[in-house]
Design a protein around this motif. Structure first.
Motif, PDB file in Angstrom:
ATOM      1  N   HIS A  16      -4.343  -3.920  17.200  1.00  0.00           N
ATOM      2  CA  HIS A  16      -3.413  -2.784  17.112  1.00  0.00           C
ATOM      3  C   HIS A  16      -4.068  -1.784  16.179  1.00  0.00           C
ATOM      4  CE1 HIS A  16       0.215  -0.650  15.558  1.00  0.00           C
ATOM      5  NE2 HIS A  16       0.817  -1.032  16.669  1.00  0.00           N
ATOM      6  N   ASN A  17      -3.628  -0.545  16.234  1.00  0.00           N
ATOM      7  CA  ASN A  17      -4.107   0.448  15.283  1.00  0.00           C
ATOM      8  C   ASN A  17      -3.798  -0.042  13.859  1.00  0.00           C
ATOM      9  OD1 ASN A  17      -4.821   2.778  13.879  1.00  0.00           O
ATOM     10  ND2 ASN A  17      -3.658   4.160  15.205  1.00  0.00           N
ATOM     11  N   ILE A  18      -4.755   0.096  12.943  1.00  0.00           N
ATOM     12  CA  ILE A  18      -4.487  -0.353  11.565  1.00  0.00           C
ATOM     13  C   ILE A  18      -3.436   0.531  10.886  1.00  0.00           C
ATOM     14  CG2 ILE A  18      -6.690  -1.515  11.142  1.00  0.00           C
ATOM     15  CD1 ILE A  18      -7.527   1.001   9.524  1.00  0.00           C
ATOM     16  N   MET A  19      -3.132   1.692  11.488  1.00  0.00           N
ATOM     17  CA  MET A  19      -2.074   2.540  10.934  1.00  0.00           C
ATOM     18  C   MET A  19      -0.722   2.099  11.474  1.00  0.00           C
ATOM     19  SD  MET A  19      -3.583   6.311  10.806  1.00  0.00           S
ATOM     20  CE  MET A  19      -4.941   6.661   9.705  1.00  0.00           C
ATOM     21  N   GLY A  20       0.165   1.704  10.585  1.00  0.00           N
ATOM     22  CA  GLY A  20       1.527   1.386  11.005  1.00  0.00           C
ATOM     23  C   GLY A  20       1.727   0.014  11.602  1.00  0.00           C
ATOM     24  N   GLY A  21       0.668  -0.752  11.744  1.00  0.00           N
ATOM     25  CA  GLY A  21       0.779  -2.050  12.395  1.00  0.00           C
ATOM     26  C   GLY A  21       1.091  -3.186  11.439  1.00  0.00           C
ATOM     27  N   PHE A  22       0.640  -4.392  11.792  1.00  0.00           N
ATOM     28  CA  PHE A  22       0.914  -5.558  10.952  1.00  0.00           C
ATOM     29  C   PHE A  22       0.253  -5.420   9.581  1.00  0.00           C
ATOM     30  CE2 PHE A  22      -1.110  -9.532   9.467  1.00  0.00           C
ATOM     31  CZ  PHE A  22      -0.012 -10.009   8.778  1.00  0.00           C
ATOM     32  N   GLY A  23      -0.984  -4.916   9.559  1.00  0.00           N
ATOM     33  CA  GLY A  23      -1.694  -4.751   8.281  1.00  0.00           C
ATOM     34  C   GLY A  23      -0.950  -3.806   7.348  1.00  0.00           C
ATOM     35  N   SER A  24      -0.374  -2.760   7.925  1.00  0.00           N
ATOM     36  CA  SER A  24       0.430  -1.825   7.128  1.00  0.00           C
ATOM     37  C   SER A  24       1.670  -2.522   6.587  1.00  0.00           C
ATOM     38  CB  SER A  24       0.864  -0.623   7.975  1.00  0.00           C
ATOM     39  OG  SER A  24      -0.244   0.187   8.299  1.00  0.00           O
ATOM     40  N   ALA A  25       2.317  -3.308   7.443  1.00  0.00           N
ATOM     41  CA  ALA A  25       3.527  -4.031   7.025  1.00  0.00           C
ATOM     42  C   ALA A  25       3.214  -4.977   5.864  1.00  0.00           C
ATOM     43  CB  ALA A  25       4.098  -4.811   8.205  1.00  0.00           C
ATOM     44  N   ALA A  26       2.098  -5.692   5.986  1.00  0.00           N
ATOM     45  CA  ALA A  26       1.694  -6.618   4.926  1.00  0.00           C
ATOM     46  C   ALA A  26       1.362  -5.856   3.643  1.00  0.00           C
ATOM     47  CB  ALA A  26       0.495  -7.447   5.383  1.00  0.00           C
ATOM     48  N   SER A  27       0.672  -4.720   3.784  1.00  0.00           N
ATOM     49  CA  SER A  27       0.297  -3.903   2.615  1.00  0.00           C
ATOM     50  C   SER A  27       1.526  -3.384   1.871  1.00  0.00           C
ATOM     51  CB  SER A  27      -0.556  -2.698   3.046  1.00  0.00           C
ATOM     52  OG  SER A  27      -1.703  -3.130   3.728  1.00  0.00           O
ATOM     53  N   GLU A  28       2.540  -2.977   2.639  1.00  0.00           N
ATOM     54  CA  GLU A  28       3.772  -2.466   2.029  1.00  0.00           C
ATOM     55  C   GLU A  28       4.386  -3.538   1.128  1.00  0.00           C
ATOM     56  OE1 GLU A  28       4.647   0.041   6.111  1.00  0.00           O
ATOM     57  OE2 GLU A  28       6.033  -1.544   5.542  1.00  0.00           O
ATOM     58  N   VAL A  29       4.461  -4.740   1.662  1.00  0.00           N
ATOM     59  CA  VAL A  29       5.074  -5.852   0.936  1.00  0.00           C
ATOM     60  C   VAL A  29       4.260  -6.199  -0.316  1.00  0.00           C
ATOM     61  CG1 VAL A  29       5.475  -8.350   1.056  1.00  0.00           C
ATOM     62  CG2 VAL A  29       6.222  -6.866   2.939  1.00  0.00           C
ATOM     63  N   ILE A  30       2.945  -6.351  -0.124  1.00  0.00           N
ATOM     64  CA  ILE A  30       2.095  -6.815  -1.222  1.00  0.00           C
ATOM     65  C   ILE A  30       2.000  -5.764  -2.332  1.00  0.00           C
ATOM     66  CG2 ILE A  30      -0.282  -7.482  -1.798  1.00  0.00           C
ATOM     67  CD1 ILE A  30      -0.147  -8.698   1.213  1.00  0.00           C
ATOM     68  N   SER A  31       1.926  -4.503  -1.948  1.00  0.00           N
ATOM     69  CA  SER A  31       1.816  -3.460  -2.981  1.00  0.00           C
ATOM     70  C   SER A  31       3.074  -3.402  -3.842  1.00  0.00           C
ATOM     71  CB  SER A  31       1.546  -2.094  -2.350  1.00  0.00           C
ATOM     72  OG  SER A  31       2.643  -1.702  -1.564  1.00  0.00           O
ATOM     73  N   GLU A  32       4.223  -3.788  -3.265  1.00  0.00           N
ATOM     74  CA  GLU A  32       5.464  -3.763  -4.040  1.00  0.00           C
ATOM     75  C   GLU A  32       5.669  -5.020  -4.874  1.00  0.00           C
ATOM     76  OE1 GLU A  32       8.847  -2.944  -1.578  1.00  0.00           O
ATOM     77  OE2 GLU A  32       8.334  -0.822  -1.372  1.00  0.00           O
ATOM     78  N   LEU A  33       5.231  -6.172  -4.337  1.00  0.00           N
ATOM     79  CA  LEU A  33       5.544  -7.443  -5.002  1.00  0.00           C
ATOM     80  C   LEU A  33       4.442  -7.951  -5.927  1.00  0.00           C
ATOM     81  CD1 LEU A  33       7.253  -9.338  -2.030  1.00  0.00           C
ATOM     82  CD2 LEU A  33       8.362  -8.212  -3.960  1.00  0.00           C
ATOM     83  N   TYR A  34       3.193  -7.855  -5.456  1.00  0.00           N
ATOM     84  CA  TYR A  34       2.085  -8.389  -6.266  1.00  0.00           C
ATOM     85  C   TYR A  34       0.783  -7.772  -5.762  1.00  0.00           C
ATOM     86  CZ  TYR A  34      -0.595 -11.716  -9.067  1.00  0.00           C
ATOM     87  OH  TYR A  34      -1.423 -12.284 -10.004  1.00  0.00           O
ATOM     88  N   PRO A  35       0.470  -6.560  -6.235  1.00  0.00           N
ATOM     89  CA  PRO A  35      -0.663  -5.832  -5.663  1.00  0.00           C
ATOM     90  C   PRO A  35      -2.004  -6.553  -5.871  1.00  0.00           C
ATOM     91  CG  PRO A  35       0.714  -4.386  -7.007  1.00  0.00           C
ATOM     92  CD  PRO A  35       1.174  -5.782  -7.268  1.00  0.00           C
ATOM     93  N   VAL A  36      -2.710  -6.758  -4.767  1.00  0.00           N
ATOM     94  CA  VAL A  36      -4.085  -7.291  -4.801  1.00  0.00           C
ATOM     95  C   VAL A  36      -4.893  -6.481  -3.781  1.00  0.00           C
ATOM     96  CG1 VAL A  36      -3.360  -9.663  -5.414  1.00  0.00           C
ATOM     97  CG2 VAL A  36      -3.652  -9.037  -2.995  1.00  0.00           C
ATOM     98  N   PRO A  37      -6.232  -6.547  -3.851  1.00  0.00           N
ATOM     99  CA  PRO A  37      -7.023  -5.819  -2.846  1.00  0.00           C
ATOM    100  C   PRO A  37      -6.709  -6.323  -1.421  1.00  0.00           C
ATOM    101  CG  PRO A  37      -8.413  -6.577  -4.651  1.00  0.00           C
ATOM    102  CD  PRO A  37      -7.079  -7.204  -4.852  1.00  0.00           C
ATOM    103  N   ILE A  38      -6.573  -5.366  -0.503  1.00  0.00           N
ATOM    104  CA  ILE A  38      -6.297  -5.702   0.899  1.00  0.00           C
ATOM    105  C   ILE A  38      -7.275  -4.951   1.793  1.00  0.00           C
ATOM    106  CG2 ILE A  38      -4.653  -5.458   2.814  1.00  0.00           C
ATOM    107  CD1 ILE A  38      -2.415  -5.766   1.008  1.00  0.00           C
ATOM    108  N   LYS A  39      -7.745  -5.621   2.834  1.00  0.00           N
ATOM    109  CA  LYS A  39      -8.571  -4.959   3.852  1.00  0.00           C
ATOM    110  C   LYS A  39      -7.892  -5.193   5.189  1.00  0.00           C
ATOM    111  CE  LYS A  39     -12.390  -3.471   5.958  1.00  0.00           C
ATOM    112  NZ  LYS A  39     -12.483  -2.038   6.205  1.00  0.00           N
ATOM    113  N   ARG A  40      -7.635  -4.104   5.931  1.00  0.00           N
ATOM    114  CA  ARG A  40      -6.993  -4.234   7.243  1.00  0.00           C
ATOM    115  C   ARG A  40      -8.044  -4.171   8.345  1.00  0.00           C
ATOM    116  NH1 ARG A  40      -3.630   0.885   7.217  1.00  0.00           N
ATOM    117  NH2 ARG A  40      -5.340   1.454   5.850  1.00  0.00           N
TER     118      ARG A  40
END
Length: 322
Positions: free
Chosen positions: A256-280
């Motif tokens: 899927h496009n990395i914009m708005g997809g599952f990677g975005s959903a995961a990034s939203e959650v992680i950035s709010e709860l426990y930010p760590v480096p993420i690569k989509r």
């Protein structure tokens, strides 16, 4: 683990079984019922089967009408047409009407031909926006199964749960990653492998790639946790946060496009709860193109959706951990 199976065949079979058990189940198609293997349901239950022709907006509206009259409606065609051609009807006829204390109508939208692995149909028919479209609609549940075990169990679970659901299948045959005994709970991810250095969170066809990447990295002494995040919405925030804490970095992968997809959903959650480096990892904001069946692996490779590229991303991101 090496068996290749077809998601559509398993979906068609699951519908027939549901139809036998539940007289309220109805199935709708839009001229793709042979391809989606829903025609078998029609042969068995002709009075509960509706092929509306090439009219996807109508497919959704008719499903909504049947749901309002108490039916559990399964509507299916290709992902490029649903949600592609009928976001308005999905939003306003299925997700928005909320009778009594219920949220949305009881319609299950199950599509095939998601992602770029559709191959020969070309860029115009390769749906890489559907996760973004569907997860942003209130009351909608979004599921991306990794294999036929998941398809079979999720079809059953959806039939038992009230409300609008979207499930995306792939066209190509897919490898089995789950045991038949695996349990699925909507809103929960599945930990397929424990690891300490990095988390690989994937959905759909890319779950197998994540497992392969974890295997190859293990040879190099890198330990990866692997998650099947088939439930993109609701997403398992708890598991993502726990994984972020345990491994310190995350690589997501999707078709899927990395914009708005599952990677975005995961990034939203992680950035709010426990930010760590993420690569989509996914399609990098461009369209797909035609590829014969034999060339689909090359098309995925061109877009960087491979186990090799996942492994490469892991090595890069591990260096960014605090």
């Amino acid at each position: 683990m090496g068996d290749m199976t077809d998601m559509r065949t398993v979906y068609g079979k699951a519908l027939v079984e549901l139809g036998e058990q539940n007289p309220n189940v109805v199935v709708l198609g839009a001229d793709t019922t042979d391809s989606l293997k829903t025609a078998d349901f029609g042969k068995k239950f002709p009075n509960r089967f509706f092929n509306v022709g090439i009219a996807e907006a109508n497919l959704v509206s008719v499903a909504a009408g049947l749901a309002i009259s108490g039916k559990t409606a399964f509507a299916s065609t290709y992902a490029i047409f649903l949600p592609g051609r009928c976001v308005d009807q999905i939003r306003n006829a299925i997700a928005y009407p909320s009778p009594g204390d219920k949220k949305g109508l009881n319609v299950k939208l199950v599509v095939s031909h998601g992602g770029i692995s559709v191959g020969a149909d070309g860029g115009s028919h390769q749906q890489i926006e559907d996760i973004a479209i569907m997860r942003v609609i209130p009351n909608m549940t979004v599921l991306i199964p990794a294999d036929t075990v998941a398809v079979s169990k999720l079809t059953w679970i959806m039939s038992q749960r009230y409300g609008p659901h979207y499930m995306r299948l792939t066209r190509s045959v897919s490898p089995i990653v789950h045991q038949d005994s695996q349990e699925f709970t909507i809103g929960k991810g599945i930990t397929l492998r424990e690891g300490t250095d990095c988390t690989l969170a994937a959905c759909g066809l890319t779950v197998k790639m994540a497992l392969d990447a974890a295997d190859s990295l293990k040879q190099e002494g890198i330990s990866c946790k692997v998650l099947d995040m088939f439930s993109v919405k609701p997403i398992d925030s708890e598991l993502l946060e726990k994984s972020a804490r345990e491994t310190g970095c995350i690589v997501t992968c999707e078709e899927h496009n990395i914009m708005g997809g599952f990677g975005s959903a995961a990034s939203e959650v992680i950035s709010e709860l426990y930010p760590v480096p993420i690569k989509r990892i996914g399609v990098n904001d461009r369209f797909g193109e035609s590829a014969r069946d034999a060339e689909i692996p090359l098309l995925l490779e061109k877009h960087g959706i491979t186990s090799l590229n996942i492994a490469k991303a892991v090595k890069e991101i591990i260096g960014k951990k605090k």
